[in-house]
Every structure is written in structure tokens, then in C-alpha cells.
Design an enzyme around this catalytic site. Structure first.
Site, short mmCIF file in Angstrom:
data_model
loop_
_atom_site.label_atom_id
_atom_site.label_comp_id
_atom_site.label_asym_id
_atom_site.label_seq_id
_atom_site.Cartn_x
_atom_site.Cartn_y
_atom_site.Cartn_z
CB SER A 174 18.36 -60.59 -96.63
OG SER A 174 17.14 -61.08 -97.14
CG HIS A 202 22.10 -57.89 -96.50
ND1 HIS A 202 21.98 -57.80 -95.13
CD2 HIS A 202 20.83 -57.92 -96.98
CE1 HIS A 202 20.70 -57.78 -94.79
NE2 HIS A 202 19.98 -57.86 -95.90
CE LYS A 233 19.11 -54.68 -94.82
NZ LYS A 233 18.26 -53.48 -94.98
C1 LIG Z 1 18.18 -57.46 -99.69
C2 LIG Z 1 17.37 -56.38 -99.07
N1 LIG Z 1 16.85 -55.41 -99.85
C3 LIG Z 1 16.12 -54.42 -99.35
C4 LIG Z 1 15.86 -54.33 -98.00
C5 LIG Z 1 15.01 -53.22 -97.48
O1 LIG Z 1 15.80 -52.22 -96.93
P1 LIG Z 1 15.22 -51.25 -95.82
O2 LIG Z 1 15.24 -52.01 -94.54
O3 LIG Z 1 16.15 -50.08 -95.84
O4 LIG Z 1 13.84 -50.89 -96.23
C6 LIG Z 1 16.40 -55.30 -97.14
C7 LIG Z 1 16.25 -55.26 -95.68
O5 LIG Z 1 15.31 -55.18 -95.04
C8 LIG Z 1 17.15 -56.37 -97.68
O6 LIG Z 1 17.62 -57.32 -96.90
#
Ligand SMILES: Cc1ncc(COP(=O)(O)O)c(C=O)c1O
Length: 378
Positions: A174, A202, A233
Site C-alpha cells: 500500500s 489494493h 479502495k
Molecule cells: C493492504 C491493506 N489492507 C487492509 C487495509 C485496511 O482496509 P480498511 O481501510 O477497509 O480498514 C488497507 C487500507 O487501509 C490496506 O492498504
């Protein structure tokens, strides 16, 4: 007590503040009455404001109301929840799927649920914080392998004695925007009888014509692969899912604490996710536009001489060296009406500007970004 701690954060230039947006989440956003070009969102396909989705959400409010009142196991879910789970299972080509309230809740719920005292976890050092927290909550042996380093992963797996082994990796990282070498990791897991858990937050909507990382690598979703992803996303909505064999999904439903002890997502959020999936299944133009925009930005940034830190996707970090430089670049962009905040420790080890491109950016938007980056080149 906290004022002392806050003072230290400020002295180290690590204090963070929220900016409150006065507009929808799109390529142009408004803060304090002024419009900015938004190069800092995960709304990759621009679906957060799509009229078809907004219409579906409005209708769902009439059909189901707003609040969901309790956990689905306590109050029941809506038929939309079930519809989305069926749709995600079909989309990811798995037997079953289950919705979580967020990606954070998914990783912190699923990882402890699928591990026990006989399990060892092998986790990429750059995995998302929610994976790190999920691993810590699982209270098992956690072995961290160097970022995408296959020989290190293989060495750790070979040496570790454990009844069950799980390899965990983001598909697109990310903050770095690079892609995990899933085809090799798949082979390592197969050879060592390890379960593979991927966080496709992502990758979903971006890779493999939208279907995600397994499709991108042509990997069959085997029974021993567990896929987690988010609706928050590229799909422009909110919430997350796990997709896999019916056995693993039923087990997670029965044991993941963040699923059991947390209120279900409102039906209108679920309606948005269903509508977003419909859009990307029907029409691949948005994904094509996203990648064309991404390539335009990357080619220009490289021409200026910036180091994009191995990015392979619409997440484009720019190496800035120090916190001081990072804040300087970010401030310059902001003065030029461009929103791309500084990313600093502890979010990342090395400070950077994280640019994210979307399908909704125009050529003119991209030219303005490039011009501002050229002016501030250190
Ligand atoms: C790779 C990854 N996993 C999990 C999350 C968490 O997702 P959420 O924002 O829906 O809690 C994110 C983003 O914040 C992320 O980039």
C-alpha cells in the site's frame, strides 16, 4: 502526560492532523473553501461518486432503512449482504465469501481465527499494519521475511518446525505500490504444504482486469488459498471480504471475533459494493483509463529524475530522503493546489510523497501535477 508526548511528536515533525473535506471524494476536492487536485486517495476508479452507485444506494435506503442494529449473527443480515457474498465468491471464483466491516477488522479477525498454537506465520516485512496487528493478536510464532525476498522466505519455511504454516502477503503493497511475486510464493507454499493468505485490498479492481491478484498471475484459487480484500479502495465503497473454500469461510464466520462482536455494515453500503462490482464486471474502460493515467504520470515523473521506489501500480511513492524534504515537497504541492500529503514514520520507515493516480484524472490534472513536481525537484 499526553501534552509531553504530543510535544515530542511535534518536535520530531511527526504530528498529524486531519483535513476536513467540504466536497465529495473525487479528483478535485475542497478544503476551507479552496479546490485542490486530489492525488491522495485510493478511489482508483473514481467509483466513490458514480451516479449508478448513488442511485442504488438511495433505493436501498427505501428498502432497508439505514442502521443495521447489531452483528449479523444477532440481528440477521439483509438479503443484500448475502447477495454481495455470493457475488464476491463468484467474482473471486471461490466456494464462499464473508463480509467484514472494514479491511482492518478483516485482518485482525481472520488471522487469529485461522491460526492455532501449532501454526507459524511467515509475513512480508512491508505487510499492512492490519496484518501486523492480526498476526500479533493470533499469539503464534511470527517469522518476518525480507520484502519480497523469496530465498529468505524459503529458508525460514524450511527451517521452522510447525504443524501448520501460513504465508501472508499484501498483493499490492500500500505504501510502495509494488506487486508481490505471487506465482513464486504460490510454488513455495505448495512445496511446503503451507496455506497462503493474501490481502488483495489494493489489487481488487485494479489487477487481473479487476478480479485481483490471483487472476493477474493466472493462479487458480486453490482450497489452501484464503483471499481477503476491501470494497473501500478501487470499488469506492466501504467494508471488506474474505473469499475461500466453504470450510474456511464457515470457520471464520464462527470464530472471527471482529465479525461476531461487531455491528453489520448498513445495507446501503452493501448496495454500493454490489453496484461497484456490477460496473467493473460490465466495463473494463475505467481500468484501462486508470492504467493509461498511471503510465503517463510515471513516465513524466521518471523524466524529471525522481526515484519512484519500485512502484508498479497506480500507487507511486516518490523518494524524498528526509522528513524535512518530504514536508517541503508536500507543502509546495499544496500551495500549487495539489493534495499529496507527506507520508512519514511510523507509517513507513522511509519518508515519501505517495501519489495515487485515478481513472478520473484528466490530462490537464496530470500536467499540473508534473509541473509542480518539476518546480520542487531537489
Ligand atoms: C493492504 C491493506 N489492507 C487492509 C487495509 C485496511 O482496509 P480498511 O481501510 O477497509 O480498514 C488497507 C487500507 O487501509 C490496506 O492498504
Amino acid at each position: 502526560m499526553f501534552s509531553e508526548k504530543l510535544k515530542i511528536l511535534k518536535e520530531n515533525r511527526l504530528f498529524r492532523e486531519i483535513k476536513d473535506r467540504e466536497s465529495p471524494q473525487g479528483p478535485r476536492i475542497k478544503f476551507a473553501g479552496k479546490e485542490y487536485l486530489n492525488f491522495s486517495s485510493n478511489n482508483y476508479l473514481g467509483l466513490a461518486t458514480h451516479p449508478y452507485i448513488i442511485d442504488k444506494v438511495k433505493r436501498s435506503l427505501d428498502d432497508y432503512g439505514y442502521g443495521s442494529a447489531a452483528s449479523r449473527l444477532l440481528s440477521g443480515g439483509s438479503t443484500l449482504h448475502k447477495e454481495l457474498e455470493d457475488k464476491i465468491a463468484q467474482f473471486k471464483n471461490t466456494e464462499a465469501a464473508l463480509i467484514f466491516s472494514s479491511g482492518y477488522a478483516a485482518n485482525t479477525g481472520i488471522i487469529p481465527a485461522i491460526t492455532d498454537e501449532d501454526t507459524a506465520i511467515f509475513s512480508d516485512e512491508l505487510n499492512h499494519a492490519s496484518i501486523i496487528d492480526g498476526c500479533r493478536m493470533s499469539k503464534v510464532d511470527i517469522l518476518i521475511y525480507r520484502h519480497k525476498n523469496l530465498s529468505h522466505l524459503e529458508e525460514l519455511i524450511r527451517k521452522k518446525i510447525a504443524k501448520r504454516k501460513i504465508v501472508i502477503t499484501d498483493t499490492i503493497f500500500s505504501m510502495d505500490g509494488d506487486i508481490s511475486p505471487l506465482n513464486d510464493i504460490y510454488e513455495i507454499c505448495k512445496k511446503n504444504n503451507a496455506l497462503l493468505y493474501i490481502d488483495d485490498a489494493h489489487g481488487t479492481g485494479i489487477l487481473g482486469n479487476g478480479k485481483g491478484a490471483l487472476s493477474h498471475f493466472n493462479i487458480h484459487p486453490e482450497q489452501w488459498i484464503v483471499q481477503m480484500g476491501t470494497f473501500s479502495k478501487a470499488l469506492g465503497s466501504f467494508g471488506a471480504f474474505v473469499a475461500g473454500s466453504s470450510g474456511v469461510v464457515e470457520w471464520i464466520l464462527n470464530t472471527a471475533r471482529s465479525f461476531i462482536f461487531s455491528t453489520a455494515l448498513p445495507s446501503c453500503v452493501i448496495a454500493a459494493s454490489i453496484a461497484a462490482l456490477e460496473i467493473i464486471e460490465k466495463d473494463s474502460d475505467l481500468i484501462k483509463k486508470l492504467w493509461a493515467n498511471r503510465n503517463k504520470v510515471v513516465n513524466n515523473i521518471k523524466d524529471i529524475g525522481y526515484d519512484i521506489m519500485g512502484s508498479e501500480t497506480p500507487i507511486i511513492p516518490i523518494r524524498t530522503g528526509t522528513i524535512e524534504n518530504t514536508l517541503h515537497v508536500s507543502r509546495h504541492l499544496y500551495e500549487k493546489g495539489i493534495f499529496a500529503p507527506a507520508i512519514r514514520p511510523p507509517t513507513v520507515k522511509e519518508p515519501r510523497i505517495r501519489i495515487t493516480v485515478t481513472a478520473s484524472h484528466t490530462n490537464e490534472d496530470i500536467e499540473r501535477l508534473i509541473e509542480a513536481l518539476r518546480e520542487v525537484k531537489i
